[in-house]
Write an enzyme that holds these catalytic residues in place. Structure first.
Site, mmCIF file in Angstrom:
data_model
loop_
_atom_site.group_PDB
_atom_site.id
_atom_site.type_symbol
_atom_site.label_atom_id
_atom_site.label_comp_id
_atom_site.label_asym_id
_atom_site.label_seq_id
_atom_site.Cartn_x
_atom_site.Cartn_y
_atom_site.Cartn_z
ATOM 1 N N ASN A 23 0.805 -1.214 0.000
ATOM 2 C CA ASN A 23 0.000 0.000 0.000
ATOM 3 C C ASN A 23 0.842 1.269 0.000
ATOM 4 O O ASN A 23 0.298 2.373 -0.135
ATOM 5 C CB ASN A 23 -0.963 -0.003 1.191
ATOM 6 C CG ASN A 23 -2.055 -1.037 1.031
ATOM 7 O OD1 ASN A 23 -2.364 -1.465 -0.081
ATOM 8 N ND2 ASN A 23 -2.629 -1.467 2.142
ATOM 9 N N CYS A 119 -10.772 -6.174 -4.425
ATOM 10 C CA CYS A 119 -11.448 -7.142 -3.567
ATOM 11 C C CYS A 119 -12.908 -6.769 -3.377
ATOM 12 O O CYS A 119 -13.253 -5.594 -3.260
ATOM 13 C CB CYS A 119 -10.770 -7.217 -2.201
ATOM 14 S SG CYS A 119 -9.145 -7.987 -2.221
ATOM 15 N N PRO A 125 -16.339 4.266 -2.680
ATOM 16 C CA PRO A 125 -16.628 5.252 -3.716
ATOM 17 C C PRO A 125 -15.468 6.206 -3.964
ATOM 18 O O PRO A 125 -14.638 6.460 -3.084
ATOM 19 C CB PRO A 125 -17.842 5.994 -3.150
ATOM 20 C CG PRO A 125 -17.751 5.823 -1.678
ATOM 21 C CD PRO A 125 -17.160 4.459 -1.472
ATOM 22 N N VAL A 126 -15.436 6.733 -5.192
ATOM 23 C CA VAL A 126 -14.372 7.656 -5.579
ATOM 24 C C VAL A 126 -14.867 9.101 -5.619
ATOM 25 O O VAL A 126 -14.170 9.977 -6.123
ATOM 26 C CB VAL A 126 -13.790 7.259 -6.958
ATOM 27 C CG1 VAL A 126 -13.129 5.895 -6.894
ATOM 28 C CG2 VAL A 126 -14.873 7.284 -8.029
ATOM 29 N N GLN A 128 -14.939 11.268 -3.373
ATOM 30 C CA GLN A 128 -14.041 12.196 -2.675
ATOM 31 C C GLN A 128 -12.902 12.633 -3.592
ATOM 32 O O GLN A 128 -12.497 13.804 -3.569
ATOM 33 C CB GLN A 128 -13.473 11.527 -1.418
ATOM 34 C CG GLN A 128 -14.522 10.953 -0.469
ATOM 35 C CD GLN A 128 -15.475 12.003 0.052
ATOM 36 O OE1 GLN A 128 -15.052 13.074 0.503
ATOM 37 N NE2 GLN A 128 -16.764 11.728 -0.014
ATOM 38 N N ARG A 405 -1.833 -11.169 -4.439
ATOM 39 C CA ARG A 405 -1.940 -9.734 -4.686
ATOM 40 C C ARG A 405 -1.241 -8.922 -3.601
ATOM 41 O O ARG A 405 -0.796 -7.799 -3.861
ATOM 42 C CB ARG A 405 -3.414 -9.304 -4.764
ATOM 43 C CG ARG A 405 -4.157 -9.790 -6.004
ATOM 44 C CD ARG A 405 -5.558 -9.208 -6.047
ATOM 45 N NE ARG A 405 -5.515 -7.782 -5.831
ATOM 46 C CZ ARG A 405 -6.291 -7.122 -4.980
ATOM 47 N NH1 ARG A 405 -7.185 -7.760 -4.261
ATOM 48 N NH2 ARG A 405 -6.167 -5.823 -4.846
#
Length: 426
Positions: A23, A119, A125-126, A128, A405
């Site tokens: 990350n 996943c 949501p995008v 923001q 992953r």
């Protein structure tokens, strides 16, 4: 699809290295789009998501050079951006692909990015990201599954703005931070995520010439610059991989040194482990963990929340530990609404867990027995492997492409610690 075959009952002993953080590496790879000069990254983990992102970046114009040695650095350079598009076929399996949106728009003035996948742990949501870019002057439309963001006619750069997200969002903070470093004027990012991976990205951007104040706090102040230059950076160790192996040793018993692991990034997890009865000691080399085994531990209740709280990415692994520890516990998931899919698989192994909404109740002290189980997401995969390490008989974990992953050769590291685990091809 490959599967992992695990025979439980072996305590873990020895030492293993903790890889670079997935990350942290993913946004840092995307940041190569911000500069025409080379970016050198050390400690990039060997993960499927990293390779997926490479296949996304190269057609955009990012050259990627990696040596043959296992620990070779990655050298990325985007002299010119040939295509500002992240197509569905390359984005559908990995949510982190959204992180090309801010850098592409900031440097190229246009980005067309497919809505991301990843996943199936719930809605992420995008909105923001989009609201922040609009506040910085971009025209953004969402249609036919794509986000299309452009600078208005006559403008060559985004403009600085005061940005406050309605919720704490890691990728939202990272996207807007990368967009802001090349914007005209000052940007203030309020309610910013404070995860170590966000801080690591900010530190890397500073090495590239970005002007960022407030790093590590919920308020980042960015003074835009005309361009970024070459830099070298080492990806920080993966706190979630470290936490996963801490739980593994806690459950199986034994004594293991996790090289490179950092205690300061695992505060909430270490607190719960130590309350459970696991001994963790910080050393000059990393973290030394010792445990009598899950049957002698005490189950711990916890609630997932944003950093520095208990991480949602450790919820499934710690739930597996609670299943074999003594006593009852309660786990509340506040980040994702669909992150209990591993529960039904743990129950197949003999765990006593029931869920209602965002809460799981675990009756500890279960004697697990091997069975065929199916991974549903990245961290669920890890929890099933951990459960298999203490189950009687053989556990077969199917669909371990989820595991690949986010974990750097997990079965090899477990084998090095004495676990009976092997990968079987489809």
């Amino acid at each position: 699809m490959d599967s992992l075959h695990v025979v439980g009952g072996q305590p873990l002993r020895g030492e293993i290295p903790i890889a670079g953080a997935k990350n942290a590496a993913l946004p840092q790879l995307c940041a190569a789009l911000l500069s025409a000069e080379p970016l050198t990254l050390h400690n990039v983990p060997h993960l499927q998501d990293v390779q997926t992102l490479r296949r996304l970046l190269e057609p955009m114009g990012v050259s990627v050079s990696v040596g043959a040695q296992a620990d070779a650095p990655w050298v990325l350079q985007a002299k010119r951006i040939h295509s500002p598009e992240a197509p569905y076929e390359r984005v559908k399996t990995m949510r982190a692909s959204i992180l090309v949106l801010g850098p592409l728009l900031a440097r190229h003035g246009h980005a067309r990015v497919s809505l991301p996948g990843g996943c199936a742990i719930g809605s992420r949501p995008v909105e923001q990201h989009i609201a922040g870019l609009r506040a910085m002057g971009a025209n953004v439309e969402v249609s036919h599954g794509y986000i299309d963001a452009r600078l208005p006619p006559g403008r060559s750069h985004l403009r600085g703005a005061r940005l406050r997200t309605d919720m704490v969002t890691v990728t939202g903070t990272e996207n807007l931070l990368m967009a802001a470093v090349l914007a005209e004027g000052q940007s203030v990012l309020e309610n910013a995520a404070q995860e170590p991976e966000v801080t690591d990205l900010a530190c890397m951007l500073q090495r590239m010439g970005a002007r960022i104040d407030g790093v590590g706090t919920p308020c980042l102040t960015v003074q835009g610059v005309a361009g970024l230059h070459a830099a070298s950076h080492q990806v920080l160790p993966d706190r979630i991989e470290a936490g996963t192996f801490l739980c593994a040793v806690g459950m199986t018993g034994g004594k293991v040194l996790l090289r490179h692991a950092r205690a300061q990034h695992l505060g909430a997890v270490l607190e719960k482990l130590q309350e459970a009865g696991v001994q963790v000691q910080e050393t000059v080399d990393g973290l030394q963990v010792q445990s009598p085994g899950g049957a002698q531990l005490r189950a711990q209740s916890f609630r997932t929340t944003e950093y520095p709280g208990f991480p949602t990415d450790m919820q499934a692994q710690f739930m597996a530990l609670n299943a074999v520890a003594q006593g009852s516990s309660q786990v509340v998931e506040t980040i994702f609404e669909n992150r209990f899919m591993h529960v039904q698989e743990l129950v197949r192994l003999g765990a006593r867990i029931r869920t209602e909404g965002h809460t799981a109740w675990i009756e500890g002290g279960a004697s697990l027995s091997g069975a065929h189980v199916m991974a549903t997401d990245l961290r669920a995969s890890a929890s099933l492997v951990l459960a298999g390490l203490v189950a009687h008989g053989q556990t077969v974990v199917e669909r371990v492409y989820h595991l690949d992953r986010g974990y750097d050769r997990m079965e090899h590291k477990l084998q090095a610690l004495g676990a009976q685990i092997s990968r079987q091809p489809a």
